[in-house]
Design an enzyme around this catalytic site. Structure first.
Site, PDB file in Angstrom:
ATOM      1  CG  ASP A 147      -2.768  -0.873  -1.720  1.00  0.00           C
ATOM      2  OD1 ASP A 147      -4.011  -0.959  -1.751  1.00  0.00           O
ATOM      3  OD2 ASP A 147      -2.057  -1.596  -0.997  1.00  0.00           O
TER       4      ASP A 147
ATOM      5  CG  ASP B 135      -1.954  -0.664   2.941  1.00  0.00           C
ATOM      6  OD1 ASP B 135      -2.431  -1.802   3.076  1.00  0.00           O
ATOM      7  OD2 ASP B 135      -0.840  -0.329   3.409  1.00  0.00           O
TER       8      ASP B 135
ATOM      9  CG  HIS C  38      -2.048   0.008   7.825  1.00  0.00           C
ATOM     10  ND1 HIS C  38      -2.511  -1.277   7.684  1.00  0.00           N
ATOM     11  CD2 HIS C  38      -1.065   0.158   6.895  1.00  0.00           C
ATOM     12  CE1 HIS C  38      -1.841  -1.876   6.707  1.00  0.00           C
ATOM     13  NE2 HIS C  38      -0.963  -1.036   6.204  1.00  0.00           N
TER      14      HIS C  38
ATOM     15  CE  LYS D 291      -4.710  -3.751   0.046  1.00  0.00           C
ATOM     16  NZ  LYS D 291      -3.487  -3.450   0.800  1.00  0.00           N
TER      17      LYS D 291
ATOM     18  CB  CYS E 220      -0.672  -4.706  -2.144  1.00  0.00           C
ATOM     19  SG  CYS E 220      -0.414  -4.405  -0.377  1.00  0.00           S
TER      20      CYS E 220
HETATM   21  C1  VGL Z   1       1.988  -2.508   0.678  1.00  0.00           C
HETATM   22  C2  VGL Z   1       3.662  -2.864   2.193  1.00  0.00           C
HETATM   23  C3  VGL Z   1       2.826  -2.512   3.236  1.00  0.00           C
HETATM   24  C4  VGL Z   1       1.556  -2.497  -0.748  1.00  0.00           C
HETATM   25  C5  VGL Z   1       1.124  -2.161   1.711  1.00  0.00           C
HETATM   26  O1  VGL Z   1       0.574  -1.797  -1.102  1.00  0.00           O
HETATM   27  O2  VGL Z   1       2.206  -3.204  -1.565  1.00  0.00           O
HETATM   28  N1  VGL Z   1       3.232  -2.858   0.927  1.00  0.00           N
HETATM   29  N2  VGL Z   1       1.564  -2.167   2.984  1.00  0.00           N
HETATM   30 ZN    ZN Z   2       0.389  -1.414   4.565  1.00  0.00          ZN
END
Ligand code: VGL
Ligand code: ZN
Length: 201
Positions: free
Chosen positions: A12, A50, A52, A110, A155
């Protein structure tokens, strides 16, 4: 050079998790150069992203009267509510501009299911729905993983613990990770990873 059965998983490294982003992790941009260099040691590099939908259930904006960073009960367990972040196709979801992405054999997205968050690169937060990464790695004969990226306590932590439970030999290289650290979440993550057999370097 790491052996051929070993992959580097870069978690991420996206604009929204870097300073100026919607869910900025302190110093998140400071690890990009080191990660780029580390890629040179690995035959296989995998990036996670990430990703969404705008109406994702992990966003505080989708829950009346809820503020970011509060915790609610979802059918799959407690869920931290986040600011809107990493919206599919947006600038915040794009990789940090300096991150080397050409080396990636696979970019694993994801968090696309609007009803379930997915911190881990292996399972959604119901701990049951697979992302497919385990099958990808197994069919390529990869059983050792080094993880770096954001965020150490979410994550990276969930991905590392799931990987250890799935039988991978897992190392989290802490100098190239940064944490959100919400209410002691970093200390809890480090303890949890150590107890799951994740090597912390
Ligand atoms: C993450 C919070 C929400 C991360 C992703 O990459 O750690 N944290 N979405
Ligand atoms: Zn997220």
């Amino acid at each position: 050079m790491q052996p051929a059965d070993t992959a580097l998983i870069v978690i991420d490294m996206q604009n929204d998790f870097c300073p100026g982003g919607a869910l900025a992790v302190e110093g998140g941009d400071g690890i990009v150069t080191g990660i780029n260099t580390l890629m040179g040691d690995f035959a296989t590099v995998i990036l996670t992203q990430d990703w969404h939908p705008a109406s994702h259930g992990s966003f505080a904006s989708q829950h009346d009267g809820q503020e970011p960073f509060s915790v609610i009960d979802m059918p799959y367990g407690p869920q931290v509510l986040w600011p809107d972040h990493c919206i599919q196709g947006g600038h915040g979801a794009a990789f940090h501009g300096e991150l080397v992405t050409d080396r990636a054999d696979l970019i694993l997205r994801k968090g696309y299911n609007p009803a379930i968050d997915s911190y881990s690169a292996f399972f959604e937060n119901d701990h049951t729905t697979p992302t497919g990464l385990d099958g990808y790695l197994r069919t390529r004969g990869i059983d050792r993983l080094t993880m770096v990226g954001l965020a150490t306590d979410f994550c990276v932590n969930y991905s590392a613990q799931d990987a250890a439970r799935l039988g991978y030999s897992v190392t989290v290289h802490q100098p190239l990770c940064r944490a959100i650290d919400l209410d002691g979440s970093l200390a809890a993550a480090l303890t949890g990873m150590a107890e799951s057999g994740v090597k912390l370097t």
